[in-house]
Every structure is written in C-alpha cells, then in structure tokens.
Design a protein around this motif. Structure first.
Motif, PDB file in Angstrom:
ATOM      1  N   TYR A 143     -13.420 -28.567  -0.596  1.00  0.00           N
ATOM      2  CA  TYR A 143     -12.058 -28.988  -0.238  1.00  0.00           C
ATOM      3  C   TYR A 143     -11.790 -28.652   1.211  1.00  0.00           C
ATOM      4  O   TYR A 143     -12.229 -27.624   1.708  1.00  0.00           O
ATOM      5  CB  TYR A 143     -11.043 -28.248  -1.118  1.00  0.00           C
ATOM      6  N   ARG A 188     -10.400 -34.168   3.343  1.00  0.00           N
ATOM      7  CA  ARG A 188      -9.526 -35.242   3.818  1.00  0.00           C
ATOM      8  C   ARG A 188      -9.431 -35.194   5.335  1.00  0.00           C
ATOM      9  O   ARG A 188      -9.299 -34.104   5.908  1.00  0.00           O
ATOM     10  CB  ARG A 188      -8.110 -35.095   3.249  1.00  0.00           C
ATOM     11  N   SER A 238      -0.444 -34.067   0.268  1.00  0.00           N
ATOM     12  CA  SER A 238      -1.010 -35.313   0.814  1.00  0.00           C
ATOM     13  C   SER A 238      -2.446 -35.544   0.349  1.00  0.00           C
ATOM     14  O   SER A 238      -3.163 -36.346   0.959  1.00  0.00           O
ATOM     15  CB  SER A 238      -0.959 -35.272   2.352  1.00  0.00           C
ATOM     16  N   ASP A 239      -2.862 -34.872  -0.714  1.00  0.00           N
ATOM     17  CA  ASP A 239      -4.273 -34.966  -1.114  1.00  0.00           C
ATOM     18  C   ASP A 239      -4.790 -36.390  -1.374  1.00  0.00           C
ATOM     19  O   ASP A 239      -5.964 -36.662  -1.112  1.00  0.00           O
ATOM     20  CB  ASP A 239      -4.541 -34.068  -2.333  1.00  0.00           C
ATOM     21  N   PRO A 240      -3.964 -37.318  -1.861  1.00  0.00           N
ATOM     22  CA  PRO A 240      -4.519 -38.675  -2.036  1.00  0.00           C
ATOM     23  C   PRO A 240      -4.662 -39.470  -0.733  1.00  0.00           C
ATOM     24  O   PRO A 240      -5.107 -40.612  -0.758  1.00  0.00           O
ATOM     25  CB  PRO A 240      -3.485 -39.367  -2.948  1.00  0.00           C
ATOM     26  N   ILE A 241      -4.271 -38.882   0.375  1.00  0.00           N
ATOM     27  CA  ILE A 241      -4.261 -39.612   1.650  1.00  0.00           C
ATOM     28  C   ILE A 241      -5.445 -39.190   2.503  1.00  0.00           C
ATOM     29  O   ILE A 241      -5.611 -38.009   2.802  1.00  0.00           O
ATOM     30  CB  ILE A 241      -2.947 -39.314   2.413  1.00  0.00           C
ATOM     31  N   THR A 242      -6.291 -40.139   2.892  1.00  0.00           N
ATOM     32  CA  THR A 242      -7.348 -39.831   3.863  1.00  0.00           C
ATOM     33  C   THR A 242      -7.673 -41.063   4.696  1.00  0.00           C
ATOM     34  O   THR A 242      -7.455 -42.198   4.264  1.00  0.00           O
ATOM     35  CB  THR A 242      -8.607 -39.253   3.184  1.00  0.00           C
TER      36      THR A 242
END
Ligand SMILES: NC(=O)c1ccc[n+]([C@@H]2O[C@H](COP(=O)([O-])OP(=O)(O)OC[C@H]3O[C@@H](n4cnc5c(N)ncnc54)[C@H](O)[C@@H]3O)[C@@H](O)[C@H]2O)c1
Length: 254
Positions: A143, A188, A238-242
């Motif tokens: 992570y 990310r 914001s974990d789903p954002i990359t």
C-alpha cells in the motif's frame, strides 16, 4: 472539504520541498491529521524550523536535508525516514524550482541550457528519484500513496517559462504511467495541478485581481485550499482514485 483529525493516524509521510510555501502547509496539515511527517528540503534550516514547529504543536516530524535531483541524497532521505518511523506510506513530490529557488521568466529561446537541464533535474528527475526511493517500502506494505505536484500551467500553457511548464507537463505523463505500473502493488499515484496560490497575507488589489484572473470562482486560492485536497488524495478516502490529475484552480481551467 474537512476530512477531520486522525484520518492519517499511524501513517508516515515524506513531503519534499516542505521548508517553505505550499510544501510547508502540506507538512503541517498532514501532521495535524495524524501523520508522522518527514520535512525534506534543500533548505536545511527551513526544514528544521518547520519540523520543530510541528513538534511544538503536538505533531511528529523530522527534518531531512535533500537535493531531490541527487540520487544518493534521495535514497538517504528514504532510508532516514524508514529508520526513524519504520515505514513510508505517503510521498508528496512537491519540491521544485519555482519561487524559493527561482527561475528565469523569459521567452523560450532565452533560457540557458544549464537552466533548462537543472529544471528537468529537479522537477522531473527529482520526482522520479523520490518515487524510486520510497516505492520499495510501499511495495513491502502492499500500500502507498504518491502525490505529484504539477501546475495548471501544464494544462493551459503559460508564456515565458517554458522549461517550468514543460517540467510540470512531464509530471502528468509520469503520474499516469507510474499509476499503471504500481496499481497492482496497491500503490496509488495521483497529481494536483494548482492555479495561482496567494502567499501574501495582505495582497494588494492588483495582485488579487491577477491571481483570480481567469478563474470562475471569485476567491483567490490560499495554501489551505491545497492542503485539504492533498490530505484527501493521500488518505484512504481516495483509495479508488489513481492516475488522476486534480486541478485546484478555482475553475481556471476545466
Ligand atoms: N504557488 C503557486 O501558485 C503554485 C502554482 C502551481 C504549482 N505550484 C507548485 O507547487 C509546489 C510548491 O510551490 P511553492 O509556491 O510553495 O514554491 P516554493 O519555491 O516556495 O517551494 C518549493 C520548495 O522546494 C524546495 N526545493 C527547491 N529545489 C529543491 C531541491 N533540488 N531539492 C529539495 N528541495 C528543493 C525549496 O527550497 C522550497 O522549499 C511547486 O512544485 C510548484 O511548482 C505552485
């Protein structure tokens, strides 16, 4: 946006260029939200001052002198961070040739080769070197959050500093490519593209007008506006954002 205190409890954040300006605001805000912060900068005295200030306010920080253009020093920065805090979860690639270390603002054919090369060495190579140094730590953890600082000049162009704008444009392609490479490892990678941020506490009317020209929102940007977006983009929220570029620019470019 107010993500609230404690959002980053237990996280370790490296912020480059954190001795002055926006980087200093990011370091302070990340510490307020619970992160242990590595204040990394060419300006050693400034970095120590910022880290001490965070400590006085109840946060945790250490200062590390670094020239992000120098691979050995950047490796030493990551090693020092991991030795002190045991992990690295967050990297904010904010250091750049911009104001504190200034640049020529001249037509494209008047920039010296030496200044062009130094711009790329700090703003582009420095971003790559810092990622290269911290990613092994993030991979071990499965992570990590990397936030690169671009500029909205990279989205819309801006005359008389083509080396700076080219460097900030490179950061966009770099961000998307690294996001694709590191996504499978749970890391990310995003970028912010700030507009003109007012740093003067009491700007003149003319300066305010210049800072807001072209924005659709009437309020000029201040460092706090950026700091909250930074917190969001390095937090689990914001974990789903990359691979994305967030323009924080009052709608100056859409
Ligand atoms: N302020 C704005 O309006 C604005 C707008 C768009 C983008 N940005 C970007 O935001 C970031 C911060 O901007 P700022 O306004 O705080 O600028 P700034 O020049 O005040 O801060 C940059 C920091 O990076 C450090 N630095 C410079 N070269 C370095 C090196 N080789 N190694 C390590 N540290 C180094 C400086 O000492 C300074 O502390 C920059 O990446 C800039 O390009 C700023």
């Amino acid at each position: 946006m107010n993500p609230g205190p404690g959002l980053l409890d237990g996280r370790v954040a490296v912020v480059t260029g954190a001795a002055n300006g926006l980087g200093r605001a990011y370091a302070r805000r990340l510490a307020e939200r619970g992160a242990s912060v590595v204040v990394a900068d060419l300006d050693e005295e400034g970095a120590q001052h910022v880290a001490a200030g965070i400590g006085r306010e109840g946060g945790t920080a250490m200062a590390v002198p670094v020239d992000v253009g120098d691979g050995a020093l950047v490796e030493a920065m990551a090693t020092a961070a991991a030795a002190r805090f045991g992990r690295i979860d967050i990297l904010v690639n904010n250091a750049a040739i911009f104001l504190t270390v200034g640049m020529s603002r001249v037509p494209f054919d008047e920039i010296s080769i030496a200044e062009w090369d130094r711009m790329m060495a700090v703003n582009v190579r420095g971003t790559w070197l810092a990622c290269r140094a911290v990613v092994p730590h993030m991979r071990r953890q499965g992570y990590g959050k990397i936030l690169n600082v671009s500029s909205d000049t990279a989205l819309k162009g801006s005359p008389n500093r083509i080396h700076y704008v080219a460097s900030k444009s490179a950061v966009l392609g770099f961000t998307r490519t690294l996001a694709a490479e590191l996504g499978p490892s749970g890391i990310r990678v995003n970028a912010i593209a700030p507009g003109i941020v007012l740093s003067e506490p009491e700007p003149t009317e003319a300066r305010y007008a210049q800072a807001t020209a072209g924005q659709v929102l009437p309020a000029a940007l201040v460092s706090d506006d950026l700091a909250d977006t930074v917190v969001f983009l390095v937090s689990p929220a914001s974990d789903p954002i990359t691979g994305q570029v967030v323009a924080v620019n009052g709608g100056g470019y859409m």
